[in-house]
Write a protein that holds these residues in place. Structure first.
Motif, mmCIF file in Angstrom:
data_model
loop_
_atom_site.group_PDB
_atom_site.id
_atom_site.type_symbol
_atom_site.label_atom_id
_atom_site.label_comp_id
_atom_site.label_asym_id
_atom_site.label_seq_id
_atom_site.Cartn_x
_atom_site.Cartn_y
_atom_site.Cartn_z
ATOM 1 N N THR A 12 0.657 -1.176 0.117
ATOM 2 C CA THR A 12 -0.038 0.132 -0.057
ATOM 3 C C THR A 12 0.804 1.264 0.017
ATOM 4 O OG1 THR A 12 -0.088 0.202 2.412
ATOM 5 C CG2 THR A 12 -1.739 -1.163 1.411
ATOM 6 N N LEU A 13 0.170 2.469 -0.308
ATOM 7 C CA LEU A 13 0.809 3.809 -0.259
ATOM 8 C C LEU A 13 1.484 3.809 1.100
ATOM 9 C CD1 LEU A 13 1.745 6.502 -1.497
ATOM 10 C CD2 LEU A 13 -0.591 7.217 -1.111
ATOM 11 N N SER A 14 0.783 3.696 1.983
ATOM 12 C CA SER A 14 1.240 3.786 3.498
ATOM 13 C C SER A 14 2.603 3.070 3.691
ATOM 14 C CB SER A 14 0.173 3.436 4.427
ATOM 15 O OG SER A 14 0.667 3.436 5.798
ATOM 16 N N LEU A 20 10.124 4.348 2.676
ATOM 17 C CA LEU A 20 10.827 5.929 2.098
ATOM 18 C C LEU A 20 11.337 6.207 3.629
ATOM 19 C CD1 LEU A 20 8.526 7.187 -0.508
ATOM 20 C CD2 LEU A 20 10.889 5.926 -0.892
ATOM 21 N N ARG A 21 10.728 6.452 4.463
ATOM 22 C CA ARG A 21 11.144 6.901 5.640
ATOM 23 C C ARG A 21 12.124 6.130 6.307
ATOM 24 N NH1 ARG A 21 5.699 8.156 6.161
ATOM 25 N NH2 ARG A 21 5.321 6.224 7.658
ATOM 26 N N ASP A 39 3.212 5.523 -10.975
ATOM 27 C CA ASP A 39 2.396 6.166 -10.068
ATOM 28 C C ASP A 39 2.859 7.610 -9.635
ATOM 29 O OD1 ASP A 39 0.272 4.468 -10.464
ATOM 30 O OD2 ASP A 39 0.307 3.747 -8.293
ATOM 31 N N ALA A 40 4.197 7.429 -9.107
ATOM 32 C CA ALA A 40 4.975 8.831 -8.867
ATOM 33 C C ALA A 40 4.987 9.760 -9.899
ATOM 34 C CB ALA A 40 6.530 8.418 -8.287
ATOM 35 N N LEU A 41 5.283 9.279 -11.045
ATOM 36 C CA LEU A 41 5.417 10.025 -12.136
ATOM 37 C C LEU A 41 4.086 10.832 -12.532
ATOM 38 C CD1 LEU A 41 7.444 7.950 -14.566
ATOM 39 C CD2 LEU A 41 8.252 10.172 -13.447
ATOM 40 N N LEU A 42 2.963 9.964 -12.290
ATOM 41 C CA LEU A 42 1.453 10.377 -12.526
ATOM 42 C C LEU A 42 1.150 11.158 -11.561
ATOM 43 C CD1 LEU A 42 0.164 7.262 -14.171
ATOM 44 C CD2 LEU A 42 1.092 9.484 -15.594
ATOM 45 N N GLY A 43 1.826 10.947 -10.373
ATOM 46 C CA GLY A 43 1.372 11.981 -9.164
ATOM 47 C C GLY A 43 0.275 11.353 -8.149
ATOM 48 N N GLY A 127 14.398 10.859 -12.842
ATOM 49 C CA GLY A 127 12.945 11.498 -12.751
ATOM 50 C C GLY A 127 12.716 11.931 -11.329
ATOM 51 N N ARG A 128 11.547 12.565 -11.419
ATOM 52 C CA ARG A 128 10.929 12.918 -10.063
ATOM 53 C C ARG A 128 9.626 12.898 -10.192
ATOM 54 N NH1 ARG A 128 14.241 13.954 -5.847
ATOM 55 N NH2 ARG A 128 12.969 16.119 -5.128
ATOM 56 N N GLY A 129 8.982 12.383 -8.808
ATOM 57 C CA GLY A 129 7.566 12.254 -8.871
ATOM 58 C C GLY A 129 7.050 12.534 -7.480
ATOM 59 N N GLU A 130 5.607 12.398 -7.124
ATOM 60 C CA GLU A 130 4.995 12.480 -5.912
ATOM 61 C C GLU A 130 4.406 11.162 -5.484
ATOM 62 O OE1 GLU A 130 5.183 15.351 -4.589
ATOM 63 O OE2 GLU A 130 6.370 16.289 -5.741
ATOM 64 N N LEU A 131 4.629 10.789 -4.541
ATOM 65 C CA LEU A 131 3.810 9.834 -3.704
ATOM 66 C C LEU A 131 3.411 10.373 -2.463
ATOM 67 C CD1 LEU A 131 5.925 6.728 -4.466
ATOM 68 C CD2 LEU A 131 3.921 7.141 -5.463
ATOM 69 N N GLY A 132 2.087 10.325 -2.236
ATOM 70 C CA GLY A 132 1.636 10.834 -0.902
ATOM 71 C C GLY A 132 1.928 12.281 -0.887
ATOM 72 N N ASP A 133 2.667 12.757 0.279
ATOM 73 C CA ASP A 133 2.839 13.987 0.668
ATOM 74 C C ASP A 133 4.591 14.161 0.298
ATOM 75 O OD1 ASP A 133 3.722 12.605 2.486
ATOM 76 O OD2 ASP A 133 3.227 14.138 4.183
ATOM 77 N N ARG A 134 5.145 13.383 -0.401
ATOM 78 C CA ARG A 134 6.302 13.703 -0.764
ATOM 79 C C ARG A 134 6.967 13.544 -2.138
ATOM 80 N NH1 ARG A 134 10.316 9.945 2.739
ATOM 81 N NH2 ARG A 134 11.917 10.237 1.293
#
Length: 178
Positions: A12-14, A20-21, A39-43, A127-134
């Motif tokens: 899961t995303l959580s 990542l932490r 998914d990170a690339l797609l935001g 590449g840079r993307g977004e997963l959750g709030d990061r």
């Protein structure tokens, strides 16, 4: 490409954000690859994922594995596991697929024995993307599509490729037409 991820696994995303932490605490830089990289690339998350694919430099592997182990992750011991590509799984189900790389002088991420010729090209690691709030480092859209064009994908791969091509104006590889 056949997956070695255990059948029925769901990450899961959580759980991804927790991994990542742990990487942050271990001082390990990760590049998100696979479905979570898309998914990170797609935001945002577009589908369920069995595992989290990450590229990690070999020099950070032991500290990252220690951090994972301290939180209940263990090696899966799947068929075909190598020292440069293997799975770890949390007792609650999250699976991390580790791709261990060594950066060469040109910034390419060599994966496995150099004579095998497997690498993440330097351009792919920007590449840079977004997963959750990061914000996360990930494989670029162009390379995510190229990597998936190297094998016959499943429905998830097809959806990933088409979404990346639409979002980033990339040509759709022949095997994904129709």
């Amino acid at each position: 490409m056949p997956s070695s991820t255990p059948f029925g696994a769901c990450t899961t995303l959580s759980e991804v954000l927790s991994v990542l932490r742990l990487a942050d605490l271990a001082g390990a830089r990760l590049w998100i690859d696979g479905g979570w990289g898309v998914d990170a690339l797609l935001g945002g998350q577009t589908r369920e994922h069995g595992d989290l694919d990450v590229a990690i430099e070999a020099r950070h592997l032991s500290s990252f594995l220690a951090a994972l182990s301290s939180q209940g992750f263990v090696a899966v011991g799947e068929d075909g596991a190598t020292s440069w590509n293997f799975l770890v799984r949390h007792r609650d189900g999250a699976v991390v697929d580790l791709h261990v790389i060594v950066l060469d002088t040109d910034g390419n991420g060599l994966l496995g024995p150099p004579e095998a010729g497997h690498a993440y090209p330097a351009d792919s690691l920007t590449g840079r993307g977004e997963l959750g709030d990061r914000t996360v480092d990930c494989i670029t859209a162009e390379w995510a599509v190229k990597f998936r064009d190297a094998y016959t994908g499943d429905l998830g791969d097809r959806a990933d490729v088409l979404a990346l091509c639409r979002r980033f104006g990339l040509p759709v590889p022949c095997q994904y037409h129709g």
